[in-house]
Design a protein around this motif. Structure first.
Motif, mmCIF file in Angstrom:
data_model
loop_
_atom_site.group_PDB
_atom_site.id
_atom_site.type_symbol
_atom_site.label_atom_id
_atom_site.label_comp_id
_atom_site.label_asym_id
_atom_site.label_seq_id
_atom_site.Cartn_x
_atom_site.Cartn_y
_atom_site.Cartn_z
ATOM 1 N N ARG A 189 0.825 -1.213 0.000
ATOM 2 C CA ARG A 189 0.000 0.000 0.000
ATOM 3 C C ARG A 189 0.860 1.263 0.000
ATOM 4 O O ARG A 189 0.546 2.224 -0.697
ATOM 5 N N LEU A 190 1.948 1.246 0.763
ATOM 6 C CA LEU A 190 2.835 2.414 0.785
ATOM 7 C C LEU A 190 3.528 2.604 -0.558
ATOM 8 O O LEU A 190 3.723 3.732 -1.009
ATOM 9 N N ASP A 191 3.878 1.501 -1.217
ATOM 10 C CA ASP A 191 4.494 1.580 -2.546
ATOM 11 C C ASP A 191 3.516 2.179 -3.554
ATOM 12 O O ASP A 191 3.895 3.038 -4.363
ATOM 13 N N LEU A 192 2.256 1.737 -3.513
ATOM 14 C CA LEU A 192 1.240 2.299 -4.404
ATOM 15 C C LEU A 192 1.002 3.771 -4.118
ATOM 16 O O LEU A 192 0.832 4.581 -5.040
ATOM 17 N N VAL A 221 3.132 8.142 -11.088
ATOM 18 C CA VAL A 221 3.280 6.902 -11.849
ATOM 19 C C VAL A 221 1.902 6.258 -11.972
ATOM 20 O O VAL A 221 1.201 6.113 -10.970
ATOM 21 N N PRO A 222 1.487 5.862 -13.185
ATOM 22 C CA PRO A 222 0.163 5.235 -13.310
ATOM 23 C C PRO A 222 0.110 3.899 -12.580
ATOM 24 O O PRO A 222 1.104 3.183 -12.489
#
Length: 61
Positions: A28-31, A39-40
């Motif tokens: 979730r943190l990466d997204l 970034v899409p």
């Protein structure tokens, strides 16, 4: 809320649950970081094909 779940799992000895929660939080943190950076989002995985209830074998003759 998720940090509380991780802490509870660690205190109760649920190592696998804690690891799953930490992995989910990392994803979730990466997204979130990608969204902030512009970034899409990755395309969702295609849905699995429905299971065939009654498959019939055709006679090749």
């Amino acid at each position: 809320m998720q940090m509380r779940d991780i802490a509870r799992a660690v205190k109760s000895g649920g190592k696998a649950i804690a690891l799953n929660e930490v992995s989910d939080l990392a994803l979730r943190l990466d997204l979130l970081a990608d969204a902030i950076a512009g970034v899409p989002a990755p395309a969702p995985a295609p849905a699995p094909a429905p299971a065939v209830a009654h498959a019939r074998v055709l006679d090749p003759a």
